[in-house]
Design an enzyme around this catalytic site. Structure first.
Site, PDB file in Angstrom:
ATOM      1  N   ASP A  36      -7.043  -4.688  -4.781  1.00  0.00           N
ATOM      2  CA  ASP A  36      -7.348  -4.131  -3.269  1.00  0.00           C
ATOM      3  C   ASP A  36      -8.395  -2.949  -3.522  1.00  0.00           C
ATOM      4  O   ASP A  36      -8.842  -2.535  -2.217  1.00  0.00           O
ATOM      5  CB  ASP A  36      -6.175  -4.088  -2.435  1.00  0.00           C
ATOM      6  CG  ASP A  36      -6.579  -3.932  -0.849  1.00  0.00           C
ATOM      7  OD1 ASP A  36      -7.537  -4.395  -0.527  1.00  0.00           O
ATOM      8  OD2 ASP A  36      -5.940  -3.038  -0.189  1.00  0.00           O
ATOM      9  N   HIS A  96      -5.506   3.690  -3.133  1.00  0.00           N
ATOM     10  CA  HIS A  96      -6.635   3.143  -2.673  1.00  0.00           C
ATOM     11  C   HIS A  96      -6.909   3.135  -1.346  1.00  0.00           C
ATOM     12  O   HIS A  96      -7.769   2.649  -0.507  1.00  0.00           O
ATOM     13  CB  HIS A  96      -7.038   1.775  -3.307  1.00  0.00           C
ATOM     14  CG  HIS A  96      -5.734   0.888  -2.909  1.00  0.00           C
ATOM     15  ND1 HIS A  96      -5.058   0.378  -3.729  1.00  0.00           N
ATOM     16  CD2 HIS A  96      -5.845   0.151  -1.672  1.00  0.00           C
ATOM     17  CE1 HIS A  96      -4.372  -0.809  -3.069  1.00  0.00           C
ATOM     18  NE2 HIS A  96      -4.683  -0.881  -1.845  1.00  0.00           N
ATOM     19  N   ASP A 121       0.863  -1.316   0.007  1.00  0.00           N
ATOM     20  CA  ASP A 121      -0.146   0.031  -0.189  1.00  0.00           C
ATOM     21  C   ASP A 121       0.807   1.225  -0.112  1.00  0.00           C
ATOM     22  O   ASP A 121       1.839   1.401   0.830  1.00  0.00           O
ATOM     23  CB  ASP A 121      -0.892   0.148   1.263  1.00  0.00           C
ATOM     24  CG  ASP A 121      -1.771  -0.949   1.039  1.00  0.00           C
ATOM     25  OD1 ASP A 121      -2.409  -1.188   0.009  1.00  0.00           O
ATOM     26  OD2 ASP A 121      -2.284  -1.869   2.175  1.00  0.00           O
TER      27      ASP A 121
HETATM   28 ZN   LIG Z   1      -4.267  -2.287  -0.350  1.00  0.00          ZN
END
Ligand SMILES: [Zn+2]
Length: 1012
Positions: free
Chosen positions: A383, A587, A273
């Site tokens: 995701d 995201h 991430d």
């Molecule tokens: Zn993610």
């Protein structure tokens, strides 16, 4: 039914084996070990480069010493001599250092992390729990040394051991002084290769055994073989008897998979991430650790293939770790390190504009092409929180043809009917799509997972294969050698699916060949979860929307100025602004689900980007306006407005019409012009709204402009989730308000409405202006609520069975009915600049400046059906940012009674792009003019290749097939239709561009210009 005595016998066998493995075999993984010497230096604060970090004074760090305030960095120097008497022990071993920074039971990436460096400053390998070794090359008697950058990253996810607990750890200033970790071990050791391999045999077979029916022969045969293995081992000489023990397992390991077994294509992966429960700066290091780990594993294992998304992450490596980047480049050339996804980051796809998604691909694909010569053919978004129906068209035009996600397995109610399908977007473009039945992007390739994939696969009828991304993820980490060992043993093994190592492209090619006509899913892929992400962190949302609008305007006017008056095109400024905006569309950033650190940085970045773009726009307008003293109106909307042509400037004329009137009727105020009438009562609510055509949209019983406060305590995932049960508690803010007329003249009437609620207050200003058909509502909120959601409600007296919301390059129509579980699940929806409802051709547009979250509910006003449209203005979750959205916010809403969808599209642009007035001479002609109702110019820019060619992007906005003609008003060699990467298939035609476009079709045109 199994005989209970037999079942008991099996259980006893399995327990015996398990205990022997844990207590007798596992401790012999390393043949011998000696402690290494560790010295350290506290860097604290922000990370520093290798040379600076290792140049200071280092002091001893004995085992057991506490280290690391949250987010601090320390550097370790690790050294020691390989004992001379290890010569005899070396055969059949690997020399390794084993470092335990004080790892906890949390997943890799959610706690302490390390990166080992050589003395030359080159990253060697990441250090994480269950992956603590550093491979070394040295002979007995020689000295080894290396460095470790150790990061004291706190576990924000499970603060004090509780999920979703509000924590001060998400901000440097509040994270506290406690030392979080304690150095547990730093050893030089010899890995006993045969014992290691034995342990991997046992691990895989145990998994298959437990996944097999307790009555079946496979389970008994494996248990029997494992028992023989135990018997073949000498507990006092595990190393010396490991080979004999492995031989006992060979017969059960060599049993091939069932002839009909499913095939799992396993691809190495590390979902990282780009920011989440850590700041962006930490992600840069997470990438370095993970990719170092991956490269070290590639050196050991020739079959290992790793899929890596996000150009941004590789761009960071190029910038901060150039040596690592060169090693990656070589592995890309080998086909082992495989760029995937083609996007700048793994973006959210609900919230970014169409042009933003275009740039996610063009910036991503361009990076992959320039650095690696690779064009990604798959979209890789495991995701993100739902997928717009605009994505297939955008992805196709950027060179992709496959789509991968797993997130829809998180749906709380409805299960997607297929794992492999053809996804058809709102314009009819399609992608071959796959959602892995293993239902994770961080697989370990355990037998349990593999069987879950096979048993849950929805498409056995037409397909024999699925994809499995394996490797630690979210916070990085990636694959381990144990996962590869499991994959190899699972290649063709009775009791589980076959496992094949390869790239996503290997899988997609095989899957599409096998199943060329899979079932079709049309339209958006709505995630039945995380609906709060349309709203959380309102300032981040606002920054994105304004940034997107400013980018469009900056490119439009800079291109116009470049072509018409020769002003230099600010390509670096624009590209850098895009890169910032694109990163923040990651995201967990734009959706509002990151820690406070991330969102505060995002707000600062948006402010800087906005200032830069405003300055760029000013420069362009000044160049275009010239030096005269006439009033010029610059109109960035894609149609004529106030007497000024689309994308042009001129003297124009302000909106005209009769004077605006204010009437006082009892305690109510009536604001009227010839196009709209609105009645405000003493509560500050709209008890009347119409367009003089006899349709009353509100009543005293069901007034509009109602602020509603709901309790908002999600079952889990606070910043992410708006659960339907929020509707069980509601407080209508309908007490008498402080009402004041703040503007009253012939051009404009504005009424201010102030109210307090809880610890918060609001001021709304309701305006009717000359010649405008809209009621403008500005809502300022000083928001100090916790775990509440604030909605602004408009209960229109319309029976609308569906709502239409702007989405990327078009609109999405969703039912307002709740007749099925699929309809019911869409109780919160995302809209871009507008939402429209209508009944039999009479509709109303609700246009917003910075809001995304909405809901539309069917209700009654007496016997009359009512369609309640609500904007979700604010939330206030406390995890992961305990202060989410506290403080001041400003919103703008336009109500357009009687507006059809086409007019609402226009109002969305007009609110986003106010006319800019400047002094100057003459007029500014538009660069292009378009004929074709509803076909809109979204983008005007210079070509990415810096040739000076002009690129114009248009789309059909109304969902209708129609003819369009585009003419340029500047010298050019001709126009060609091109893809998003601005590559044409055909030579330019000298004529205007004419075509029949299909609903929501996206068109990119390239006008070749005289060079020089
Ligand atoms: Zn993610």
């Amino acid at each position: 039914m199994p005989d209970p005595r037999q079942k008991s016998r099996l259980t006893q066998m399995e327990r015996r084996i398990e205990r022997f493995v844990t207590e007798r075999i596992a401790p012999h993984r390393y043949r011998t070990a000696v402690p290494l010497e560790v010295t350290h230096r506290i860097v604290g604060g922000e990370p520093v480069p290798f040379a600076a970090a290792t140049s200071g004074e280092f002091t001893p760090l004995p085992i057991g010493t506490a280290w690391g305030r949250a987010w601090d960095t320390i550097w370790l120097h690790v050294s020691g001599d390989v004992p001379a008497d290890w010569a005899a022990l070396r055969p059949g071993t690997r020399l390794e250092a084993v470092i335990d920074l004080g790892f906890t039971g949390a997943h890799p990436g959610f706690q302490a992390e390390g990166l080992a460096y050589s003395s030359a400053g080159e990253p060697i390998k990441g250090l994480a729990p269950w992956n603590q070794y550093v491979p070394l090359e040295a002979e007995p008697g020689q000295r080894v040394q290396f460095w470790v950058e150790a990061a004291a990253n706190p576990n924000v996810a499970d603060f004090e051991g509780v999920r979703f607990r509000p924590t001060p750890l998400g901000l440097w200033e509040t994270a506290g002084e406690d030392l979080l970790y304690r150095l547990k071990a730093a050893d030089l050791a010899l890995l006993d290769v045969e014992v290691y391999e034995l342990l991997q045999d046992i691990s895989v077979l145990t998994g298959v055994m437990k996944g097999s029916a307790s009555t079946g022969p496979r389970r008994w045969q494996i248990a029997g073989a494992l028992e023989e293995m135990v018997n073949a081992l000498d507990p006092d000489d595990i190393s010396g008897t490991a080979t004999a023990a492995r031989a006992r397992l060979r017969p059960v390991l060599e049993k091939p998979a069932h002839a009909s077994a499913h095939t799992v294509h396993a691809t190495g992966h590390a979902h990282i991430d780009s920011a989440w429960l850590w700041p962006v700066r930490e992600t840069v290091r997470k990438c370095a650790r993970t990719f170092s780990n991956v490269l070290a594993l590639m050196d050991q294992d020739d079959d290992f293939v790793f899929a890596c998304s996000s150009a941004q992450q590789l761009a960071w490596i190029k910038q901060f770790y150039p040596q690592l980047f060169e090693r990656i480049r070589r592995r890309v050339a080998d086909g082992r390190f495989v760029p995937v996804g083609g996007m700048w980051v793994e973006a959210d796809t609900n919230l970014p504009s169409g042009e933003s998604l275009v740039r996610q691909f063009t910036f991503g694909q361009r990076f992959f092409q320039e650095e690696f010569g690779v064009t990604c053919e798959e979209v890789w978004l495991p995701d993100s929180f739902g997928y717009t129906g605009a994505l297939p068209q955008i992805a196709r035009a950027a060179g992709a043809r496959w789509f991968f996600t797993q997130k829809l397995s998180w749906n709380r109610v409805n299960r997607m009917p297929h794992n492999t399908f053809r996804w058809e977007g709102h314009d009819g473009s399609t992608l071959f799509a796959h959602m892995p039945p293993i239902e994770t992007y961080t697989a370990q390739l355990s037998a349990e997972e593999l069987l879950h994939a096979e048993n849950g696969f929805a498409d056995h009828l037409n397909s024999s294969m699925s994809l499995a991304p394996y490797g630690w993820g979210d916070g990085g980490g990636g694959p381990t050698r144990e996962m590869l060992s499991a994959a190899r043993r699972s290649a063709d093994l009775e009791g589980i699916p076959r496992v094949r190592l390869g790239s996503p492209a290997d899988f997609f090619t095989a899957a599409e060949t096998e199943n060329p006509r899979p079932p079709i899913w049309k339209g958006e892929l709505y995630l039945e979860l995380h609906r709060g992400t349309y709203t959380s962190q309102a300032r981040t949302k606002r920054g994105n929307r304004l940034g997107e609008s400013l980018l469009r305007e900056a490119e439009l006017w800079a291109t116009t100025a470049s072509v018409q008056v020769g002003t230099p095109y600010p390509v670096e400024v624009l590209e850098e602004a895009w890169r910032q905006v694109l990163l923040l569309q990651f995201h967990d950033i734009l959706p509002g689900s990151s820690i406070a650190w991330v969102h505060r940085e995002a707000e600062a970045t948006y402010a800087a980007v906005a200032a830069t773009l405003q300055a760029s726009i000013e420069d362009s307008l000044a160049a275009l306006a010239g030096s005269g003293d006439a009033t010029l109106r610059f109109n960035a909307s894609p149609w004529a407005r106030d007497g000024v042509a689309a994308l042009a400037a001129g003297p124009g004329e302000p909106a005209s019409g009769p004077d605006v009137a204010l009437q006082r009727s009892g305690s109510s105020l009536v604001l009227t012009n010839e196009r709209v009438r609105v009645v405000i009562d003493e509560r500050g609510l709209l008890v009347g709204l119409d367009d003089h055509r006899g349709r009353a949209l509100f009543s005293a019983e069901r007034p509009g402009n109602l602020l509603q406060l709901h309790r908002d305590l999600p079952t889990e995932w606070d910043a992410w989730d708006l659960d339907e049960h929020y509707r069980q508690h509601v407080e209508d803010l309908d007490a008498p308000a402080v009402i004041e007329v703040v503007a009253e003249d012939a051009d404009v009437v504005t009424v201010s409405i102030r109210r307090s609620f809880g610890a918060s207050s609001s001021e709304q200003r309701i305006t009717v202006a000359r010649g405008r058909e809209v009621v403008r509502i500005e809502t300022d909120v000083d928001w100090n609520e916790r775990e509440k959601v604030l909605k602004l409600a408009f209960p229109f007296r319309l029976d609308a069975t569906e709502s239409t919301a702007e989405t990327q390059f078009g609109h999405v129509t969703r039912p307002t009915t709740t007749n099925t579980s699929w309809e019911e699940a869409k109780f919160e929806i995302c809209a871009h600049r507008w939402l429209h409802v209508d009944e039999g051709g009479y509709g109303v547009g609700v246009v917003n400046a910075t809001v995304y979250g909405h809901d539309v509910v069917r209700d009654r006003d007496g016997d009359t059906p009512v369609t309640v449209v609500r904007e979700t203005l604010l939330r206030s979750p406390r995890f992961p940012d305990p202060q989410t959205d506290q403080g001041r916010h400003a919103f703008v809403t336009l109500l357009a009674p009687g507006a059809d969808r086409a007019r609402t599209v226009e109002l969305g642009y007009d609110l986003a792009f106010p006319v800019r007035e400047r002094r100057g001479t003459g007029e500014v002609a538009p660069l292009v003019s378009v004929s074709g109702a509803g076909v809109l110019v979204e983008t005007v820019k210079l070509a990415d290749d810096r040739s000076g060619d002009v690129v114009v992007r248009l789309y059909e906005s109304l969902g209708r097939r129609q003819e369009v003609t585009v003419r340029a008003d500047f010298a050019h060699h001709g126009v060609a239709r091109v893809d998003l990467l601005e590559r044409g298939e055909q030579a330019p035609t000298p004529e205007a561009f004419t075509a029949v476009v299909r609903p929501f079709e996206l068109i990119t045109l390239r006008f070749a210009r005289e060079s020089g």
